[in-house]
Design a protein around this motif. Structure first.
Motif, PDB file in Angstrom:
ATOM      1  N   MET A   1      44.873  53.209 -27.912  1.00 47.48           N
ATOM      2  CA  MET A   1      45.139  54.622 -27.764  1.00 47.48           C
ATOM      3  C   MET A   1      44.048  55.339 -26.989  1.00 47.48           C
ATOM      4  O   MET A   1      44.265  56.450 -26.532  1.00 47.48           O
ATOM      5  N   THR A   2      42.912  54.714 -26.824  1.00 47.58           N
ATOM      6  CA  THR A   2      41.812  55.368 -26.104  1.00 47.58           C
ATOM      7  C   THR A   2      41.434  54.622 -24.830  1.00 47.58           C
ATOM      8  O   THR A   2      40.396  54.895 -24.248  1.00 47.58           O
ATOM      9  N   SER A   3      42.278  53.710 -24.377  1.00 45.12           N
ATOM     10  CA  SER A   3      41.975  52.904 -23.204  1.00 45.12           C
ATOM     11  C   SER A   3      42.009  53.751 -21.931  1.00 45.12           C
ATOM     12  O   SER A   3      42.968  54.479 -21.678  1.00 45.12           O
ATOM     13  N   VAL A   4      40.979  53.629 -21.124  1.00 43.96           N
ATOM     14  CA  VAL A   4      40.925  54.323 -19.846  1.00 43.96           C
ATOM     15  C   VAL A   4      41.516  53.440 -18.751  1.00 43.96           C
ATOM     16  O   VAL A   4      42.123  53.929 -17.799  1.00 43.96           O
ATOM     17  N   MET A   5      41.386  52.141 -18.913  1.00 43.21           N
ATOM     18  CA  MET A   5      41.836  51.194 -17.900  1.00 43.21           C
ATOM     19  C   MET A   5      43.356  50.994 -17.912  1.00 43.21           C
ATOM     20  O   MET A   5      43.925  50.608 -16.899  1.00 43.21           O
ATOM     21  N   LEU A   6      44.004  51.225 -19.033  1.00 41.71           N
ATOM     22  CA  LEU A   6      45.447  50.993 -19.144  1.00 41.71           C
ATOM     23  C   LEU A   6      46.152  52.270 -19.617  1.00 41.71           C
ATOM     24  O   LEU A   6      46.609  52.367 -20.761  1.00 41.71           O
ATOM     25  N   PRO A   7      46.295  53.262 -18.741  1.00 43.90           N
ATOM     26  CA  PRO A   7      46.851  54.545 -19.188  1.00 43.90           C
ATOM     27  C   PRO A   7      48.319  54.450 -19.615  1.00 43.90           C
ATOM     28  O   PRO A   7      48.735  55.145 -20.540  1.00 43.90           O
ATOM     29  N   HIS A   8      49.116  53.613 -18.962  1.00 43.03           N
ATOM     30  CA  HIS A   8      50.528  53.501 -19.338  1.00 43.03           C
ATOM     31  C   HIS A   8      50.675  52.834 -20.702  1.00 43.03           C
ATOM     32  O   HIS A   8      51.505  53.250 -21.515  1.00 43.03           O
ATOM     33  N   LEU A   9      49.885  51.801 -20.961  1.00 39.89           N
ATOM     34  CA  LEU A   9      49.925  51.136 -22.259  1.00 39.89           C
ATOM     35  C   LEU A   9      49.439  52.077 -23.359  1.00 39.89           C
ATOM     36  O   LEU A   9      50.020  52.137 -24.437  1.00 39.89           O
ATOM     37  N   LYS A  10      48.411  52.835 -23.057  1.00 43.20           N
ATOM     38  CA  LYS A  10      47.883  53.813 -24.026  1.00 43.20           C
ATOM     39  C   LYS A  10      48.967  54.810 -24.415  1.00 43.20           C
ATOM     40  O   LYS A  10      49.189  55.095 -25.595  1.00 43.20           O
ATOM     41  N   ASP A  11      49.671  55.346 -23.436  1.00 38.21           N
ATOM     42  CA  ASP A  11      50.736  56.311 -23.710  1.00 38.21           C
ATOM     43  C   ASP A  11      51.882  55.669 -24.473  1.00 38.21           C
ATOM     44  O   ASP A  11      52.454  56.275 -25.384  1.00 38.21           O
ATOM     45  N   SER A  12      52.224  54.436 -24.106  1.00 33.45           N
ATOM     46  CA  SER A  12      53.340  53.748 -24.761  1.00 33.45           C
ATOM     47  C   SER A  12      53.028  53.464 -26.231  1.00 33.45           C
ATOM     48  O   SER A  12      53.878  53.667 -27.102  1.00 33.45           O
ATOM     49  N   VAL A  13      51.819  53.001 -26.501  1.00 37.50           N
ATOM     50  CA  VAL A  13      51.427  52.709 -27.882  1.00 37.50           C
ATOM     51  C   VAL A  13      51.387  53.990 -28.703  1.00 37.50           C
ATOM     52  O   VAL A  13      51.882  54.041 -29.830  1.00 37.50           O
ATOM     53  N   SER A  14      50.840  55.050 -28.128  1.00 36.33           N
ATOM     54  CA  SER A  14      50.783  56.327 -28.836  1.00 36.33           C
ATOM     55  C   SER A  14      52.181  56.846 -29.129  1.00 36.33           C
ATOM     56  O   SER A  14      52.463  57.329 -30.230  1.00 36.33           O
ATOM     57  N   GLU A  15      53.065  56.748 -28.144  1.00 36.02           N
ATOM     58  CA  GLU A  15      54.443  57.208 -28.330  1.00 36.02           C
ATOM     59  C   GLU A  15      55.159  56.388 -29.393  1.00 36.02           C
ATOM     60  O   GLU A  15      55.869  56.934 -30.241  1.00 36.02           O
ATOM     61  N   LEU A  16      54.941  55.069 -29.388  1.00 31.76           N
ATOM     62  CA  LEU A  16      55.564  54.198 -30.389  1.00 31.76           C
ATOM     63  C   LEU A  16      55.101  54.574 -31.792  1.00 31.76           C
ATOM     64  O   LEU A  16      55.918  54.718 -32.712  1.00 31.76           O
TER      65      LEU A  16
END
Length: 137
Positions: A1-16
């Motif tokens: 949720m705090t990854s700077v390198m993987l913004p799409h994964l961060k958003d997807s995990v947060s949304e999930l």
């Protein structure tokens, strides 16, 4: 949720995680912590009111870390004298480290007492034993 390198994964995990919490911001914060969920909620313009009363659990939860708060302070009753002495030595070592790094000026209370004259040496009257006692005034 705090990854700077993987913004799409961060958003997807947060949304999930938000969907798994039934899109309830307070429940989301309850499970992931305020520090982890604040950025996601802010990006979605979702406002929450952190409250002291938590409807989701019996135990109080720190809203910043999401960890359970212990109501009881540590008790020294269950500790032996040796354990108490070890803990006091650990604390003294930590204060000495702080003093060496210059983070804070820590004064040893024993050194202060000796300098102020509260401690003094007393020689034993018995000539056979060379024991020197320290007394507190």
């Amino acid at each position: 949720m705090t990854s700077v390198m993987l913004p799409h994964l961060k958003d997807s995990v947060s949304e999930l995680l938000f969907v798994l919490c039934d899109q309830d911001a307070n429940l989301f914060i309850h499970h992931v912590g305020y520090g982890n969920g604040a950025g996601f909620l802010m990006s979605r313009n979702i406002m929450i009111q952190p409250s002291k009363h938590n409807d989701h659990s019996e135990k109080p939860i720190n809203p910043i870390t999401g960890q359970y708060v212990e109501n009881e302070s540590p008790s020294l009753v269950n500790m032996t004298d040796e354990e108490k002495e070890r803990e006091a030595e650990k604390l003294f070592v930590l204060f000495e480290r702080l003093k060496k790094t210059g983070v804070m000026d820590v004064k040893n209370p024993i050194e202060e007492s000796i300098k102020s004259g509260k401690f003094f040496e007393m020689e034993n009257d018995d000539k056979d034993q060379e024991i020197i006692e320290v007394s507190i005034i």
